[in-house]
Design a protein around this motif. Structure first.
Motif, PDB file in Angstrom:
ATOM      1  N   GLU A 198      -5.062  -1.853  -5.801  1.00 39.89           N
ATOM      2  CA  GLU A 198      -4.688  -2.803  -4.493  1.00 39.89           C
ATOM      3  C   GLU A 198      -2.978  -2.767  -4.808  1.00 39.89           C
ATOM      4  OE1 GLU A 198      -5.105  -5.711  -1.529  1.00 39.89           O
ATOM      5  OE2 GLU A 198      -6.796  -4.610  -2.889  1.00 39.89           O
ATOM      6  N   ILE A 217      -1.647   0.268  -2.870  1.00 41.39           N
ATOM      7  CA  ILE A 217      -1.874   0.033  -1.294  1.00 41.39           C
ATOM      8  C   ILE A 217      -0.799  -0.752  -1.066  1.00 41.39           C
ATOM      9  CG2 ILE A 217      -3.311  -0.704   0.407  1.00 41.39           C
ATOM     10  CD1 ILE A 217      -5.680   0.066  -1.134  1.00 41.39           C
ATOM     11  N   ARG A 218      -0.519  -1.770  -1.756  1.00 43.38           N
ATOM     12  CA  ARG A 218       0.538  -2.664  -1.078  1.00 43.38           C
ATOM     13  C   ARG A 218       2.059  -1.911  -1.221  1.00 43.38           C
ATOM     14  NH1 ARG A 218      -1.696  -8.087  -4.031  1.00 43.38           N
ATOM     15  NH2 ARG A 218      -3.473  -8.226  -2.673  1.00 43.38           N
ATOM     16  N   GLN A 219       2.125  -1.250  -2.371  1.00 43.59           N
ATOM     17  CA  GLN A 219       3.434  -0.598  -2.562  1.00 43.59           C
ATOM     18  C   GLN A 219       3.526   0.635  -1.514  1.00 43.59           C
ATOM     19  OE1 GLN A 219       3.298   1.081  -6.515  1.00 43.59           O
ATOM     20  NE2 GLN A 219       4.629  -0.846  -7.444  1.00 43.59           N
ATOM     21  N   GLN A 220       2.465   1.176  -1.096  1.00 42.35           N
ATOM     22  CA  GLN A 220       2.635   2.244  -0.140  1.00 42.35           C
ATOM     23  C   GLN A 220       2.874   1.706   1.516  1.00 42.35           C
ATOM     24  OE1 GLN A 220       2.556   5.324  -0.768  1.00 42.35           O
ATOM     25  NE2 GLN A 220       3.001   6.114   1.354  1.00 42.35           N
ATOM     26  N   HIS A 221       2.148   0.595   1.412  1.00 45.90           N
ATOM     27  CA  HIS A 221       2.571  -0.243   2.799  1.00 45.90           C
ATOM     28  C   HIS A 221       4.178  -0.267   2.871  1.00 45.90           C
ATOM     29  CE1 HIS A 221       2.151  -2.790   6.206  1.00 45.90           C
ATOM     30  NE2 HIS A 221       3.078  -3.661   5.506  1.00 45.90           N
ATOM     31  N   MET A 222       4.601  -0.821   1.894  1.00 44.00           N
ATOM     32  CA  MET A 222       6.154  -1.489   1.928  1.00 44.00           C
ATOM     33  C   MET A 222       6.787  -0.063   2.175  1.00 44.00           C
ATOM     34  SD  MET A 222       6.206  -4.271  -1.110  1.00 44.00           S
ATOM     35  CE  MET A 222       6.323  -5.909  -0.832  1.00 44.00           C
ATOM     36  N   GLU A 271       6.302   2.579   3.459  1.00 35.94           N
ATOM     37  CA  GLU A 271       5.971   3.345   4.538  1.00 35.94           C
ATOM     38  C   GLU A 271       6.822   2.622   5.697  1.00 35.94           C
ATOM     39  OE1 GLU A 271       1.909   3.316   5.585  1.00 35.94           O
ATOM     40  OE2 GLU A 271       1.210   4.854   4.166  1.00 35.94           O
ATOM     41  N   LYS A 272       6.823   1.275   5.700  1.00 38.87           N
ATOM     42  CA  LYS A 272       7.414   0.381   6.617  1.00 38.87           C
ATOM     43  C   LYS A 272       8.973   0.677   6.341  1.00 38.87           C
ATOM     44  CE  LYS A 272       4.617  -1.714   8.732  1.00 38.87           C
ATOM     45  NZ  LYS A 272       4.196  -1.557  10.163  1.00 38.87           N
ATOM     46  N   GLU A 292       9.760   4.027   8.096  1.00 41.15           N
ATOM     47  CA  GLU A 292       9.949   3.928   9.454  1.00 41.15           C
ATOM     48  C   GLU A 292      11.075   3.524  10.009  1.00 41.15           C
ATOM     49  OE1 GLU A 292       6.821   1.066  11.004  1.00 41.15           O
ATOM     50  OE2 GLU A 292       5.377   2.536   9.994  1.00 41.15           O
ATOM     51  N   LEU A 327       3.741  -9.570  -0.114  1.00 45.65           N
ATOM     52  CA  LEU A 327       3.851  -8.674   1.066  1.00 45.65           C
ATOM     53  C   LEU A 327       3.782  -9.574   2.484  1.00 45.65           C
ATOM     54  CD1 LEU A 327       2.823  -5.901   1.781  1.00 45.65           C
ATOM     55  CD2 LEU A 327       0.554  -6.808   1.970  1.00 45.65           C
ATOM     56  N   ASN A 349       6.503  -8.760   5.289  1.00 47.33           N
ATOM     57  CA  ASN A 349       6.154  -8.552   6.659  1.00 47.33           C
ATOM     58  C   ASN A 349       6.938  -9.540   7.694  1.00 47.33           C
ATOM     59  OD1 ASN A 349       4.435  -6.465   6.439  1.00 47.33           O
ATOM     60  ND2 ASN A 349       2.799  -7.737   5.832  1.00 47.33           N
TER      61      ASN A 349
END
Length: 150
Positions: free
Chosen positions: A2, A5-10, A12-13, A16, A127, A131
């Motif tokens: 978990e 996944i959270r680290q990867q989301h951060m 990726e953002k 971007e 997280l 966001n």
């Protein structure tokens, strides 16, 4: 799992936003070049028509020719000046402002991400806060778009 996944989301953002930063910097450089071209063109055309006016004025040609050349010089100088000052300067300022806002948010997100990663646990609350920072950025940038078009 978990946490990853959270680290990867951060990550990726943030990537971007880095891509947007590259785009804004490219726009800023482009408008700086356009501004320089208009300023240079204005100077060259002004000098050229001024010299032509002076030469024709001393050649005993009808008074109409130097007068027309002087009028062309005035129109050309004012139009290039208005374009450089009015439009290209606004565009440069617009992209500069966007770049500054984006840099501010990238710094906030980086610090937030590193602080969250230090304890090796990124909670759902962290997280959500991450966001929220992204949402604030989107709102601030979208407000700029509205101001630019009006």
């Amino acid at each position: 799992m978990e946490l990853e996944i959270r680290q990867q989301h951060m990550i990726e953002k943030q990537e971007e936003l880095n891509e947007k930063l590259k785009h804004f910097n490219k726009g800023r450089k482009t408008w700086s070049r356009i501004d320089s071209v208009f300023k240079t063109l204005s100077v060259v055309l002004t000098v050229g028509t001024t010299v032509a006016t002076a030469v024709t004025g001393g050649l005993m040609v009808p008074v109409l020719i130097p007068t027309v050349l002087a009028t062309i010089t005035a129109i050309q100088t004012s139009s290039c000046g208005l374009i450089a000052i009015g439009y290209t300067s606004k565009q440069k300022s617009y992209y500069k402002k966007k770049t500054e806002i984006l840099n501010t948010y990238l710094n906030k997100l980086f610090i937030f991400f590193e602080r969250s990663r230090e304890d090796k646990n990124i909670t759902i609350e962290e997280l959500e806060e991450f966001n929220e920072i992204l949402d604030k950025f989107d709102k601030e940038i979208s407000v700029m778009k509205v101001k630019k078009n009006t």
